[in-house]
Design an enzyme around this catalytic site. Sequence first.
Site, PDB file in Angstrom:
ATOM      1  N   CYS A 237     -27.395  25.287  57.809  1.00 44.32           N
ATOM      2  CA  CYS A 237     -25.987  24.883  57.718  1.00 44.32           C
ATOM      3  C   CYS A 237     -25.075  26.113  57.795  1.00 44.32           C
ATOM      4  CB  CYS A 237     -25.743  24.131  56.404  1.00 44.32           C
ATOM      5  SG  CYS A 237     -26.456  22.474  56.391  1.00 44.32           S
TER       6      CYS A 237
ATOM      7  N   CYS B 260     -24.557  21.235  60.657  1.00 45.99           N
ATOM      8  CA  CYS B 260     -24.114  20.837  59.319  1.00 45.99           C
ATOM      9  C   CYS B 260     -23.286  21.954  58.688  1.00 45.99           C
ATOM     10  CB  CYS B 260     -25.313  20.489  58.430  1.00 45.99           C
ATOM     11  SG  CYS B 260     -26.557  21.798  58.277  1.00 45.99           S
TER      12      CYS B 260
END
Length: 308
Positions: free
Chosen positions: A121, A202
């Site tokens: 992420c 993400c």
Amino acid sequence: MPFQHGSARTRQRTVLLVGIVVLLAGLVLAVVLASILTHGKPEGSPEMLKWKDRGTTKNLQEVILGRCYNYVMARHSELGDMDCLKIWESLKQAFIYKNPCNITSEDYQPLMELASHPIPCNKSLFWSKTNDLVHRYTKSNQNFFTLEDTLLGYMADGVSWCGDPSAPGINYESCPKRSECESNPVSVFWKLASKMFAETACGVVQVMLNGSLEAGAFKSSSIFGSIEIFNLNPDKVSAVHIWLMHDIGGPQSESCSGYSIKRLKSILEERNFQITCEDNYRPVQLLQCVHNPDHTDCRLCASSTAAP
């Protein structure tokens, strides 16, 4: 005497059979030659289709396998259990012996499943019209991943391939351009890989755009504008940071308040993403200045970092 008479008859039969075989062979040859003169080559041996783009990269198998092993063994050893031979076979089966204008995303699905891997992420970096700069940046700052920094992108970057219905099933002479047909092997591959790259992003994602383009930094028809932006998941991606870079010494055609950036922001807002935009993101601009240290655009960098 009966024995001699039988031998003569046997010889006659043999001569007759040989004559019949020769006659039949001559008839078959005549039919084949007539067919070739009338219709060209026999159906079993058609010529390779001819296209306008370069053909399949020479030694494609060795190139793909070499890059795959380098990626999973040397660059990202955590992926060492990836099966590079299976990955190559799945790529080959996606296009070999197929008309290169009839490729579908389903052809590449086995490859995508074999070669995909998660990206941490906050580390996904998208780009449009900044190819050289964005990859110089990810080489110097390995905290970020473009699509070309994933296994799929690393293997395929700068490589060409296409098949053909005739033997040997791979066309090394020419492949279709996008203008000749959209559903060609390379275009379909990059569209699907881009879609997957966006779907797995993400946290905070970054996008590097070119603010020196007269036509505008954001184009709806680009891979980023038509595929990646619409496959970012608002439930997984919290914000999009736009880095609008200008060429050193080049025109500053558009800023973060420009018309195409406003259009991009509007699309992102409709999809409930938080947005920031920064003109000439400093770490990337410093990298640009490595190649242009004496340019006036880079003296500002030097003066702002100098001790008081």
